[in-house]
Design a protein around this motif. Structure first.
Motif, PDB file in Angstrom:
ATOM      1  N   ASP A   3       0.862  -1.180   0.000  1.00 14.52           N
ATOM      2  CA  ASP A   3       0.000   0.000   0.000  1.00 14.52           C
ATOM      3  C   ASP A   3       0.900   1.231   0.000  1.00 14.52           C
ATOM      4  OD1 ASP A   3      -1.547   2.258   0.989  1.00 14.52           O
ATOM      5  OD2 ASP A   3      -3.108   0.803   1.480  1.00 14.52           O
ATOM      6  N   ASP A  28       0.113  -5.697   0.537  1.00 14.66           N
ATOM      7  CA  ASP A  28      -1.297  -6.061   0.434  1.00 14.66           C
ATOM      8  C   ASP A  28      -1.617  -6.946  -0.766  1.00 14.66           C
ATOM      9  OD1 ASP A  28      -0.933  -4.123  -1.472  1.00 14.66           O
ATOM     10  OD2 ASP A  28      -2.615  -2.860  -0.878  1.00 14.66           O
ATOM     11  N   ARG A  33      -7.130  -7.958   1.917  1.00 19.35           N
ATOM     12  CA  ARG A  33      -8.011  -7.225   1.018  1.00 19.35           C
ATOM     13  C   ARG A  33      -8.474  -8.217  -0.039  1.00 19.35           C
ATOM     14  NH1 ARG A  33      -5.289  -2.721  -2.370  1.00 19.35           N
ATOM     15  NH2 ARG A  33      -7.212  -3.028  -3.560  1.00 19.35           N
TER      16      ARG A  33
END
Length: 599
Positions: free
Chosen positions: A238, A245, A261
């Motif tokens: 990120d 992520d 995520r």
């Protein structure tokens, strides 16, 4: 044999027109390396910023604040890298450095770089400041450009990771080749690493800098976390927090895995794959690339929240819309039962067994990927099938498979190639009487070894920049490889002692005879990895042994053949060579010249 039309020939022999595509931090601009017939150029939003003709250009990146672009350049073939700062207005400067620049990082308008093992920090208009007296093989630098330690190579080929003055990770030679530093979290307290240490696959680790404690962030049970040739190391963070992520594994196709995520989902066709390359600072815009095996790859901008897509450019615009063959998945059971994976490309509209060129990847701890493969397309246009085998020792398929290649140069790795040929013949795809091997670096070594030891199986061999003499490579490692000599020796020897007779028994240089299959060798005179003198010693020895060899010296090239001019010369020679030795009976062909020099 099919004749290639001149437009297709020129497009396949030319380097990719667009490479190194990079998204600006604000997501509004795209920089790219554009390769013309004269050499590389740096382009920003279709505007020429710099021409770097007769140079090799790599690692194009934005300054973190978007104020400039940075890249490394070197006189073509030499790998003596300079660091260049280029402003969007076109003003350029070489950042002063005492030696080749091995790596660099940016923060704000500043850049940190390692040259000669020493770390410096530079800002526009200022001389670089040395920021540490320590020396490391690779540096550890946080997001504020603070030196936090680095990697120290050990005499046995292992490494120590030093963080804030303490050795936080000690890896042996079996694990050092899979190790990589991803980067620091924004707060600088955690550093993210890739390693296969004590694990069946290469995984993503988080290491606490203050305590040395580590935990696994992501691991796949069968495949390594790894990058792709045009991307990073296979981990994306990120941009706001520095926390990873998204991870990537590559089996037959690349696959993205979301960490905390949802896994990114892109609409892809049956013969393509989608890759993530870059993200804007606010994460509202992603740079992606759509990879095909039967056409140019396409760069796009994507809004991850809505899925809205904007096409940008293609890497080979001259081939857009043309009907071309594709890579099909290849699965081979080796003679000892090990499953091997790879790809095959057949010419369009063909059936039955075909003359076949086995294109052997280098490394040897590299691998073949699903991609647009210009060389395979060229081979297919000549009317030949190509096989691309991820023999044992190839990366991406887990620790056991990678380590199975140690000590198997000329052994089990070589046999895997022969087993793929036999399997293809059993399936009615390969004409077993018309097989050639072709490769660069280690792949060239494998091709020459087959020509010298299995002329019953291989009609001819083509080698680019091949190491020819393992005894010489282990006994007197070229300067380029000396920092990694122990690791290289581990790959070649495994647990076997460095016995000269054993090494010569696996070296094409010492296996030459009049019965060898015809060989074509091309070598760049500037090659720092495998000095050109090694190729010329092999050619002289082949002449003395009455072994059939054709030699092409490329005076303006290094370990890789990069210019359109050199590729035209080289591939015309390959085309003629394969016509004589793979299509016709090579035993009745007129001998080729021993040495040809291309200025």
């Amino acid at each position: 044999m099919r004749t290639i039309d001149e437009h297709l020939r020129e497009q396949l022999l030319a380097p990719e027109y667009h490479t190194g595509v990079r998204l600006s931090p604000d997501g509004q601009s795209v920089a790219v390396i554009r390769t013309t017939a004269r050499g590389p150029e740096i382009v920003l939003d279709d505007r020429l910023l710099a021409a770097e003709h007769d140079q090799t250009v790599t690692d194009l990146r934005w300054a973190a604040d978007g104020s400039a672009l940075y890249y490394r350049r070197a006189l073509r073939g030499t790998e003596k890298w300079q660091l260049v700062r280029l402003e969007p207005g076109g003003a350029a400067e070489v950042v002063p450095a005492a030696g080749p620049v091995a790596e660099f990082w940016t923060a704000g308008d500043r850049v940190a770089f390692a040259a000669g093992g020493v770390l410096h920090v530079s800002a526009p208009g200022r001389e670089p400041d040395q920021v540490s007296a320590d020396r490391y093989h690779r540096w550890l630098v946080d997001r504020e450009l603070r030196p936090r330690g680095g990697i120290r190579l050990q005499p046995d080929g292992g490494l120590h990771l030093v963080v804030d003055g303490a050795v936080r990770l000690a890896l042996g030679p079996d694990d050092s080749t899979t190790f990589a530093v991803v980067g620091f979290a924004a707060d600088g307290r955690t550093v993210y690493l890739l390693s296969a240490h004590d694990a069946p696959t290469r995984r993503l680790l988080a290491l606490e800098c203050a305590t040395g404690r580590q935990h696994t962030v992501f691991a796949h049970p069968d495949l390594d976390v790894e990058g792709y040739p045009i991307g990073g190391p296979g981990v994306w963070c990120d941009p706001r927090t520095g926390e990873p992520d998204i991870c990537q594994t590559v089996g037959q196709r690349p696959q993205l895995h979301g960490l905390g995520r949802p896994t990114p989902v892109f609409a892809v066709g049956p013969d393509e794959a989608m890759l993530l390359l870059d993200r804007s600072t606010d994460d509202s815009t992603w740079l992606t690339v759509r990879v095909r095996s039967d056409g140019p790859i396409r760069y796009e901008l994507v809004a991850p929240d809505t899925g809205a897509t904007r096409p940008l450019l293609v890497n080979r615009p001259g081939l857009a819309g043309r009907r071309l063959p594709r890579l099909d998945d290849l699965h081979v059971t080796a003679g000892d039962g090990v499953c091997l994976h790879g790809y095959a490309m057949r010419p369009l509209d063909t059936t039955g067994p075909l003359p076949t060129v086995v294109i052997v990847h280098g490394g040897p701890a590299g691998r073949d990927y699903f991609r647009f493969h210009a060389l395979a397309q060229y081979v297919a246009a000549l009317g030949f099938q190509s096989l691309h085998v991820n023999y044992r020792g190839s990366r991406g398929f887990g620790t056991a498979f990678r380590r199975a290649g140690d000590g198997e140069w000329g052994g089990r790795m070589q046999q895997d190639l022969y087993d793929a040929i036999a399997d293809g013949a059993r399936q009615g795809l390969v004409d077993p009487d018309r097989v050639a091997l072709l490769g660069a670096s280690y792949g060239g070594y494998a091709a020459l070894l087959a020509a010298c030891t299995r002329p019953d199986l291989v009609r001819c061999a083509v080698a680019f920049s091949p190491p020819c003499d393992l005894a010489a490579l282990v006994g007197d490692t070229p300067a380029y490889w000396r920092p990694l000599a122990a690791t290289l020796h581990r790959h070649i020897l495994g647990d076997h002692p460095a016995d000269a007779d054993w090494l010569r028994g696996r070296s094409p240089r010492h296996l030459l005879s009049p019965d060898a299959a015809p060989m074509l060798i091309a070598h760049g005179a500037r090659d720092p990895r495998v000095p050109v003198a090694q190729a010329e010693d092999f050619v002289a020895a082949a002449d003395r042994a009455a072994a059939p060899v054709t030699y092409l010296r490329l005076d303006g090239e290094g370990h890789h053949v990069t210019t359109t001019q050199s590729r035209r010369v080289l591939f015309r020679r390959i085309e003629e060579f394969l016509e004589v030795h793979l299509v016709h009976d090579h035993r009745t062909a007129a001998p080729a010249p021993a040495i040809a020099v291309h200025p």
